[in-house]
Scaffold this motif. Structure first.
Motif, PDB file in Angstrom:
ATOM      1  N   ASP A  48       7.009  -0.636   7.263  1.00  6.53           N
ATOM      2  CA  ASP A  48       6.489   0.697   6.971  1.00  6.53           C
ATOM      3  C   ASP A  48       7.671   1.605   6.645  1.00  6.53           C
ATOM      4  O   ASP A  48       8.539   1.815   7.506  1.00  6.53           O
ATOM      5  CB  ASP A  48       5.700   1.258   8.157  1.00  6.53           C
ATOM      6  N   ARG A  49       7.695   2.141   5.443  1.00  5.20           N
ATOM      7  CA  ARG A  49       8.840   2.906   4.984  1.00  5.20           C
ATOM      8  C   ARG A  49       8.395   4.083   4.128  1.00  5.20           C
ATOM      9  O   ARG A  49       7.305   4.087   3.561  1.00  5.20           O
ATOM     10  CB  ARG A  49       9.767   2.030   4.112  1.00  5.20           C
ATOM     11  N   ALA A  50       9.290   5.064   3.999  1.00 11.70           N
ATOM     12  CA  ALA A  50       9.169   6.069   2.949  1.00 11.70           C
ATOM     13  C   ALA A  50       9.861   5.535   1.707  1.00 11.70           C
ATOM     14  O   ALA A  50      10.691   4.625   1.777  1.00 11.70           O
ATOM     15  CB  ALA A  50       9.805   7.386   3.390  1.00 11.70           C
ATOM     16  N   GLY A  51       9.502   6.092   0.550  1.00  9.17           N
ATOM     17  CA  GLY A  51      10.102   5.650  -0.697  1.00  9.17           C
ATOM     18  C   GLY A  51      11.226   6.553  -1.152  1.00  9.17           C
ATOM     19  O   GLY A  51      11.639   7.485  -0.446  1.00  9.17           O
ATOM     20  N   ASP A  52      11.736   6.279  -2.335  1.00 10.15           N
ATOM     21  CA  ASP A  52      12.864   7.025  -2.876  1.00 10.15           C
ATOM     22  C   ASP A  52      12.405   8.319  -3.540  1.00 10.15           C
ATOM     23  O   ASP A  52      11.213   8.522  -3.794  1.00 10.15           O
ATOM     24  CB  ASP A  52      13.624   6.168  -3.892  1.00 10.15           C
ATOM     25  N   ALA A  53      13.365   9.189  -3.845  1.00 12.97           N
ATOM     26  CA  ALA A  53      13.099  10.446  -4.535  1.00 12.97           C
ATOM     27  C   ALA A  53      13.448  10.307  -6.011  1.00 12.97           C
ATOM     28  O   ALA A  53      14.313   9.513  -6.392  1.00 12.97           O
ATOM     29  CB  ALA A  53      13.912  11.578  -3.913  1.00 12.97           C
ATOM     30  N   ILE A  72       0.859  -1.186   0.000  1.00  9.40           N
ATOM     31  CA  ILE A  72       0.000   0.000   0.000  1.00  9.40           C
ATOM     32  C   ILE A  72       0.894   1.234   0.000  1.00  9.40           C
ATOM     33  O   ILE A  72       1.771   1.370   0.866  1.00  9.40           O
ATOM     34  CB  ILE A  72      -0.937   0.022   1.215  1.00  9.40           C
ATOM     35  N   LEU A  73       0.683   2.114  -0.967  1.00 13.40           N
ATOM     36  CA  LEU A  73       1.421   3.372  -1.047  1.00 13.40           C
ATOM     37  C   LEU A  73       0.467   4.529  -0.810  1.00 13.40           C
ATOM     38  O   LEU A  73      -0.639   4.563  -1.372  1.00 13.40           O
ATOM     39  CB  LEU A  73       2.086   3.532  -2.413  1.00 13.40           C
ATOM     40  N   PHE A 129       4.801   7.374   1.966  1.00 12.82           N
ATOM     41  CA  PHE A 129       4.627   6.242   2.887  1.00 12.82           C
ATOM     42  C   PHE A 129       4.282   4.985   2.107  1.00 12.82           C
ATOM     43  O   PHE A 129       3.481   5.016   1.163  1.00 12.82           O
ATOM     44  CB  PHE A 129       3.511   6.539   3.890  1.00 12.82           C
ATOM     45  N   GLY A 130       4.898   3.878   2.505  1.00  6.00           N
ATOM     46  CA  GLY A 130       4.565   2.585   1.943  1.00  6.00           C
ATOM     47  C   GLY A 130       4.469   1.534   3.041  1.00  6.00           C
ATOM     48  O   GLY A 130       5.272   1.526   3.978  1.00  6.00           O
ATOM     49  N   HIS A 131       3.479   0.674   2.925  1.00  2.53           N
ATOM     50  CA  HIS A 131       3.290  -0.442   3.867  1.00  2.53           C
ATOM     51  C   HIS A 131       3.335  -1.740   3.073  1.00  2.53           C
ATOM     52  O   HIS A 131       2.571  -1.918   2.118  1.00  2.53           O
ATOM     53  CB  HIS A 131       1.947  -0.308   4.584  1.00  2.53           C
ATOM     54  N   VAL A 132       4.225  -2.641   3.458  1.00  2.78           N
ATOM     55  CA  VAL A 132       4.376  -3.924   2.775  1.00  2.78           C
ATOM     56  C   VAL A 132       4.102  -5.050   3.776  1.00  2.78           C
ATOM     57  O   VAL A 132       4.742  -5.119   4.836  1.00  2.78           O
ATOM     58  CB  VAL A 132       5.788  -4.081   2.171  1.00  2.78           C
ATOM     59  N   ARG A 133       3.154  -5.904   3.432  1.00  4.24           N
ATOM     60  CA  ARG A 133       2.795  -7.050   4.273  1.00  4.24           C
ATOM     61  C   ARG A 133       3.069  -8.328   3.496  1.00  4.24           C
ATOM     62  O   ARG A 133       2.537  -8.527   2.397  1.00  4.24           O
ATOM     63  CB  ARG A 133       1.322  -6.989   4.673  1.00  4.24           C
ATOM     64  N   THR A 134       3.897  -9.211   4.059  1.00  3.98           N
ATOM     65  CA  THR A 134       4.267 -10.460   3.401  1.00  3.98           C
ATOM     66  C   THR A 134       3.846 -11.634   4.283  1.00  3.98           C
ATOM     67  O   THR A 134       4.242 -11.706   5.452  1.00  3.98           O
ATOM     68  CB  THR A 134       5.779 -10.522   3.142  1.00  3.98           C
ATOM     69  N   ARG A 155      13.924   3.373   2.346  1.00  4.27           N
ATOM     70  CA  ARG A 155      14.542   2.088   2.669  1.00  4.27           C
ATOM     71  C   ARG A 155      13.727   0.953   2.072  1.00  4.27           C
ATOM     72  O   ARG A 155      12.526   1.080   1.851  1.00  4.27           O
ATOM     73  CB  ARG A 155      14.636   1.906   4.192  1.00  4.27           C
ATOM     74  N   THR A 156      14.409  -0.168   1.805  1.00  2.00           N
ATOM     75  CA  THR A 156      13.706  -1.337   1.291  1.00  2.00           C
ATOM     76  C   THR A 156      12.723  -1.849   2.349  1.00  2.00           C
ATOM     77  O   THR A 156      12.957  -1.662   3.548  1.00  2.00           O
ATOM     78  CB  THR A 156      14.718  -2.461   0.965  1.00  2.00           C
ATOM     79  N   PRO A 157      11.605  -2.445   1.967  1.00  2.00           N
ATOM     80  CA  PRO A 157      11.245  -2.863   0.620  1.00  2.00           C
ATOM     81  C   PRO A 157      10.495  -1.826  -0.198  1.00  2.00           C
ATOM     82  O   PRO A 157      10.134  -2.101  -1.337  1.00  2.00           O
ATOM     83  CB  PRO A 157      10.348  -4.070   0.888  1.00  2.00           C
ATOM     84  N   VAL A 158      10.239  -0.617   0.347  1.00  4.96           N
ATOM     85  CA  VAL A 158       9.563   0.426  -0.433  1.00  4.96           C
ATOM     86  C   VAL A 158      10.575   1.163  -1.301  1.00  4.96           C
ATOM     87  O   VAL A 158      10.353   1.389  -2.487  1.00  4.96           O
ATOM     88  CB  VAL A 158       8.812   1.406   0.491  1.00  4.96           C
TER      89      VAL A 158
END
Length: 262
Positions: A104-109, A63-64, A87-92, A139-142
């Motif tokens: 839960d991470r921010a993404g790249d520019a 989810i972004l 903001f990005g949320h990745v659930r595995t 940061r990974t994974p976002v």
């Protein structure tokens, strides 16, 4: 960054000596060839974006929120681009054990330019070159974990009868899956656009993407449908859906967004 974007969205539209019809870069898989008029700014935000990727061993949901692109008209044919995912949320979920990992991470520019080569308003036959770089502020994974770069060469043709044909080939120095180094990746997107009414447009697209990552080569095939509604000359709301057509592609993606010209 979030406060800056919100402030720009709420600013009243100023009067400029030169202008053209608003041409947002979203929605859809492809890239339009048009550029923003000099002195104008377009803020384009994905309000919510959900992607599901199901494999035999695991299911991943991403989810972004606040995936934002700012386009700044520099000259009649050149625009600057600044992008960032807030903001990005990745659930595995591991299907064998039932274990769940979340991040839960921010993404790249993103920093880029788009240089239009013919018809910057996107009318008739229009073409552009769009080089860009991505910076690992997230940061990974976002985020990808390292810098990357690429170039898109969008082309569009006005077919008449409210139809347009769009093609967006792209080549990237994509970040390796382990976040160390780069490899070649490329894609081609073809789309058919239809002006349904004066304020509503729709696009059907197909994309094939090749990725030569050291951990394993992959080829993704995707189809997409999107709608844009422009209730005002300087506003657009959009929705879209993407479906994976082969095993390497994510299964589904749904998104909603907004664009505002200042």
């Amino acid at each position: 960054m979030k406060r800056l974007v919100v402030a720009l969205l709420l600013l009243p539209t100023a009067a400029f000596a030169e202008d053209r019809d608003y041409c947002p870069a979203r929605p859809g898989l492809g890239t339009p060839a048009c550029t923003i008029a000099p002195g104008r700014v377009s803020v384009e935000m994905g309000l919510a974006d959900w992607t599901r990727d199901d494999s035999p061993n695991q299911r991943e949901d991403t989810i972004l929120i606040g995936d934002t692109l700012m386009r700044i008209g520099l000259t009649d044919t050149v625009e600057a681009q600044l992008g960032w995912t807030a903001f990005g949320h990745v659930r595995t979920r591991d299907k064998a054990t039932g274990g769940v990992d979340t991040a839960d991470r921010a993404g790249d520019a993103l920093l880029g330019l788009k240089v239009n080569l013919h018809h910057p308003d996107g009318s008739g036959f229009s073409a552009a070159v769009q080089p860009f770089v991505t910076l690992p502020v997230g940061r990974t994974p976002v985020g990808a974990g390292d810098w990357g770069a690429g170039v898109v060469i969008p082309v569009s043709f006005d077919l008449g009868h409210k139809l347009s044909l769009q093609f967006s080939p792209e080549a990237d120095a994509a970040v390796d899956q382990d976040g160390r180094g780069r490899h070649l990746a490329a894609s081609g997107t073809i789309g058919l656009g239809l002006a349904i009414s004066d304020s509503v447009s729709g696009t059907i697209e197909f994309q094939e993407a090749w990725d030569d990552d050291p951990t394993g080569r992959s080829t993704q095939a995707l189809s997409s449908m999107s709608l844009g509604w422009m209730p005002h000359d300087d506003w657009q709301f959009d929705v879209g859906a993407v479906a994976g057509l082969n095993r390497d592609a994510p299964d589904a993606e749904l998104y909603i967004g907004i664009s505002r010209r200042l």
